[in-house]
Design an enzyme around this catalytic site. Structure first.
Site, PDB file in Angstrom:
ATOM      1  CD1 TRP A 172      12.464   2.626  -1.064  1.00  0.00           C
ATOM      2  CD2 TRP A 172      10.337   2.320  -0.422  1.00  0.00           C
ATOM      3  NE1 TRP A 172      12.072   3.735  -0.356  1.00  0.00           N
ATOM      4  CE2 TRP A 172      10.771   3.577   0.052  1.00  0.00           C
ATOM      5  CE3 TRP A 172       9.036   1.912  -0.148  1.00  0.00           C
ATOM      6  CZ2 TRP A 172       9.960   4.426   0.787  1.00  0.00           C
ATOM      7  CZ3 TRP A 172       8.217   2.751   0.585  1.00  0.00           C
ATOM      8  CH2 TRP A 172       8.680   3.993   1.050  1.00  0.00           C
ATOM      9  CG  ASP A 217       5.052   0.924  -4.431  1.00  0.00           C
ATOM     10  OD1 ASP A 217       4.424   1.964  -4.721  1.00  0.00           O
ATOM     11  OD2 ASP A 217       6.039   0.917  -3.658  1.00  0.00           O
ATOM     12  CB  ALA A 262       6.646   5.287  -6.435  1.00  0.00           C
ATOM     13  CE  LYS A 270       9.617   9.021  -5.111  1.00  0.00           C
ATOM     14  NZ  LYS A 270      10.704   8.931  -4.196  1.00  0.00           N
TER      15      LYS A 270
HETATM   16  C1  LMR Z   1      13.690   6.682  -2.127  1.00  0.00           C
HETATM   17  O1  LMR Z   1      13.575   5.475  -2.395  1.00  0.00           O
HETATM   18  O2  LMR Z   1      14.797   7.231  -1.971  1.00  0.00           O
HETATM   19  C2  LMR Z   1      12.459   7.538  -2.019  1.00  0.00           C
HETATM   20  O3  LMR Z   1      11.329   6.775  -2.265  1.00  0.00           O
HETATM   21  C3  LMR Z   1      12.399   8.322  -0.761  1.00  0.00           C
HETATM   22  C4  LMR Z   1      12.088   7.485   0.437  1.00  0.00           C
HETATM   23  O4  LMR Z   1      11.151   7.836   1.159  1.00  0.00           O
HETATM   24  O5  LMR Z   1      12.784   6.502   0.705  1.00  0.00           O
END
Ligand code: LMR
Length: 409
Positions: free
Chosen positions: A133, A214, A216, A249
């Site tokens: 991420w 993590d 999410a 989410k």
């Molecule tokens: C994403 O990966 O798009 C989401 O987790 C929103 C973010 O805060 O980046």
């Protein structure tokens, strides 16, 4: 004061989202930021969440401060959701945080502080998957951790490079921290199987590596329980670890900022030390977490009828994303006359990555108003249905065309 400040680099996900909002074209399509969307492209409040927050408004008697660790009943219930009904309350401490990002930052701070007191080894290095991420490295670095990467994703096959990952982790220095995605890997959608979690756990234990999970997207992959099978196995094997959890989410409470930082320690005494450090870290940052979203989630998890309703809604969101995956895979197969995109159907969660170059991604945006993150990540929930105007079919055609052209700049 500010005259010598260098410009801050924008976050690529949020910058794309801002550009999408400013685009005046009516036929634009947002496959960028990770939020769930329904058939109409909206992100409605889940029915269970709406009912719970209505009830909260009538029943709530005070807005007095929560403690530093937030609502303890929320903490217990959300920990049960991830770790199981009978998690080890002696060794586990949970703190409510402002979103999963808040949990990541608190835990990074706690780990770098703990390491600074360790005596024999004060550096704190965390290994993250390549790719991961976009905001992992900035948050973890700001929390005092040094970032390194382990191989994870094969862009050609769309599969996890598990052997390469294991070889790399076997060489990581003892005591290093390993960041893992609990399920629904962001940005690739390529996940570890339970067998791979078992093998990974052996390496983590034998090499004395510290897992940091993590999670999410619990409930967005194979199901609420299925998505945490690897995490639960891991926690049954390791002496200590940390978990950053997000409710953004799976409860759709993005802007309410609901998350939890969870620490598993070797014993109750260490859990109390780590729990106190989490609380003082929060006190020095934002003091106490916001209440509304967590109180809503707590109400859902406490009330069997609301909980069942939430589970059903979550399940229909999950199966809708799966259907969209299958439909996109089929449409891409048709237009490309190849099976090169079949990996999309085997992946799980909200995201997958298309093998598009940055120029091809720019071309899709300027020609058709299709917004895709620069690394090729698409939000599966943002895909259009194949309604009367053949939205998904047209999208697949544009993607195949983009891949086939040499964009000359
Ligand atoms: C994403 O990966 O798009 C989401 O987790 C929103 C973010 O805060 O980046």
């Amino acid at each position: 004061m500010f005259e010598s400040l260098p410009a801050s680099a924008p976050d690529k996900i949020l910058a794309l989202n801002a550009a999408y909002r400013e685009d005046p074209r009516s036929h634009k399509l947002d496959l960028g930021v990770g939020i769930y969307k329904d058939e109409s492209g909206n992100t409605p409040i889940m029915r269970s969440v709406q009912t719970a927050q209505n009830r909260l408004l009538t029943e709530q008697k005070t807005k007095a401060y929560l403690g530093l660790d937030g609502d303890r009943i929320f903490n217990h219930l959300i920990t049960q959701t991830a770790l199981g009904e009978d998690y080890d309350t002696d060794r586990v401490r949970t703190m409510q945080t402002p979103g999963g990002s808040g949990a990541l930052r608190i835990l990074a701070d706690v780990l770098s502080t703990a390491r600074a007191h360790a005596g024999n080894r004060t550096d704190a290095t965390i290994w993250v998957s390549d790719p991961t991420w976009a905001n992992h490295a900035p948050i973890l670095k700001a929390g005092g951790l040094t970032i390194k990467t382990y191989p994870y994703f094969d862009t050609k096959t769309g599969l996890v490079r598990f052997n390469a990952m294991m070889e790399c982790l076997k060489k990581a220095p003892e005591g290093d921290i390993i960041l893992l995605h609990g399920c629904c890997h962001n940005p690739t959608g390529a996940n570890l199987t339970l067998e791979q979690w078992i093998e990974l756990s052996k390496v983590l234990v034998s090499r004395n590596l510290f897992p940091f999970v993590d999670i999410a997207y619990q409930g967005f992959g194979d199901g609420l329980e299925e998505d945490v099978a690897g995490l639960r196995y891991l926690i049954s094997q390791v002496p200590e670890m940390t978990i950053a959890l997000s409710c953004s989410k799976n409860f759709g409470v993005y802007c309410d900022r609901v998350g939890a930082a969870i620490i598993l320690s070797r014993n109750s005494a260490q859990a109390s030390l780590a729990g106190s450090l989490m609380k003082s870290t929060a006190r020095q940052n934002y003091s106490m977490p916001p209440n509304h979203g967590a109180a809503t989630v707590r109400m859902i998890l406490e009330d069997q009828e609301l909980k069942t309703g939430w589970q059903q809604e979550l399940e229909s969101m999950r199966t809708r994303m799966l259907d969209l995956r299958t439909a996109l895979t089929r449409a891409l197969r048709l237009h490309s006359n190849s099976d090169q995109f079949d990996f999309l159907a085997t992946q799980r969660g909200m995201f997958s990555r298309l093998p598009l170059s940055p120029d091809q991604i720019d071309w899709l945006r300027s020609e058709y108003g299709i917004y895709i993150i620069g690394d090729g990540r698409i939000n599966i929930a943002g895909l259009p249905d194949n309604g009367p105007d053949g939205g998904l079919d047209k999208l697949a055609l544009h993607i195949v065309n983009a891949l086939n052209i040499n964009i000359d700049r």
